[in-house]
Motif scaffolding. Structure first.
Motif, PDB file in Angstrom:
ATOM      1  N   TYR A   4      -3.673  40.802 -66.452  1.00 42.28           N
ATOM      2  CA  TYR A   4      -4.694  41.832 -66.428  1.00 42.28           C
ATOM      3  C   TYR A   4      -6.029  41.274 -66.889  1.00 42.28           C
ATOM      4  N   VAL A   6      -9.897  41.573 -68.280  1.00 43.21           N
ATOM      5  CA  VAL A   6     -10.708  42.385 -69.181  1.00 43.21           C
ATOM      6  C   VAL A   6     -12.104  41.778 -69.238  1.00 43.21           C
ATOM      7  N   PHE A  16      -6.087  39.870 -70.520  1.00 38.70           N
ATOM      8  CA  PHE A  16      -5.692  40.710 -71.640  1.00 38.70           C
ATOM      9  C   PHE A  16      -4.777  39.890 -72.539  1.00 38.70           C
ATOM     10  N   GLU A  43      -1.259  48.315 -71.820  1.00 38.39           N
ATOM     11  CA  GLU A  43      -0.996  47.534 -70.603  1.00 38.39           C
ATOM     12  C   GLU A  43      -0.837  48.437 -69.388  1.00 38.39           C
ATOM     13  N   ILE A  46      -4.306  49.498 -68.402  1.00 36.19           N
ATOM     14  CA  ILE A  46      -5.047  48.403 -67.762  1.00 36.19           C
ATOM     15  C   ILE A  46      -4.527  48.184 -66.340  1.00 36.19           C
ATOM     16  N   SER A  50      -7.139  48.545 -63.455  1.00 34.07           N
ATOM     17  CA  SER A  50      -7.587  47.243 -62.949  1.00 34.07           C
ATOM     18  C   SER A  50      -7.691  47.186 -61.425  1.00 34.07           C
ATOM     19  N   VAL A  55     -11.327  45.496 -66.562  1.00 31.88           N
ATOM     20  CA  VAL A  55     -11.475  46.677 -67.409  1.00 31.88           C
ATOM     21  C   VAL A  55     -12.372  46.319 -68.592  1.00 31.88           C
ATOM     22  N   VAL A  60     -10.430  49.306 -73.265  1.00 30.34           N
ATOM     23  CA  VAL A  60      -9.170  48.790 -73.814  1.00 30.34           C
ATOM     24  C   VAL A  60      -9.063  49.184 -75.284  1.00 30.34           C
TER      25      VAL A  60
END
Length: 84
Positions: A4, A6, A16, A43, A46, A50, A55, A60
């Motif tokens: 993921y 971020v 992430f 998670e 996200i 995503s 994100v 978050v």
């Protein structure tokens, strides 16, 4: 390792950090089980968010506070203070 993406405070895009999320939740006072539950919720968030791209770190953070709040209010408050 998480797949993921971020968008961090400095504008860079990174993955992430699941271990970091778990560690910070426990540092805030959550048990390992509570931290795991909260991190899983983040998670999931996200993963859903995503699809539109990376994100924002603030999203978050907000999701972690919300997720911690559902399992440990004190840890959520502590997290919200030291994660600014």
């Amino acid at each position: 390792m998480s797949m993921y993406q971020v968008k961090k405070k400095d504008g860079t895009i990174g993955r992430f950090d699941r271990f970091g999320a778990l560690s910070n939740a426990m540092r805030a006072g959550a048990t390992a089980e509570e931290a795991e539950k909260a991190t899983q919720k983040v998670e999931n968030y996200i993963f859903s968010a995503s699809s539109k791209g990376p994100v924002e770190h603030t999203k978050v953070r907000d999701q972690m506070i919300k997720a911690l709040g559902s399992v440990n209010q004190m840890a959520a408050r502590t997290y919200s203070i030291f994660q600014k």
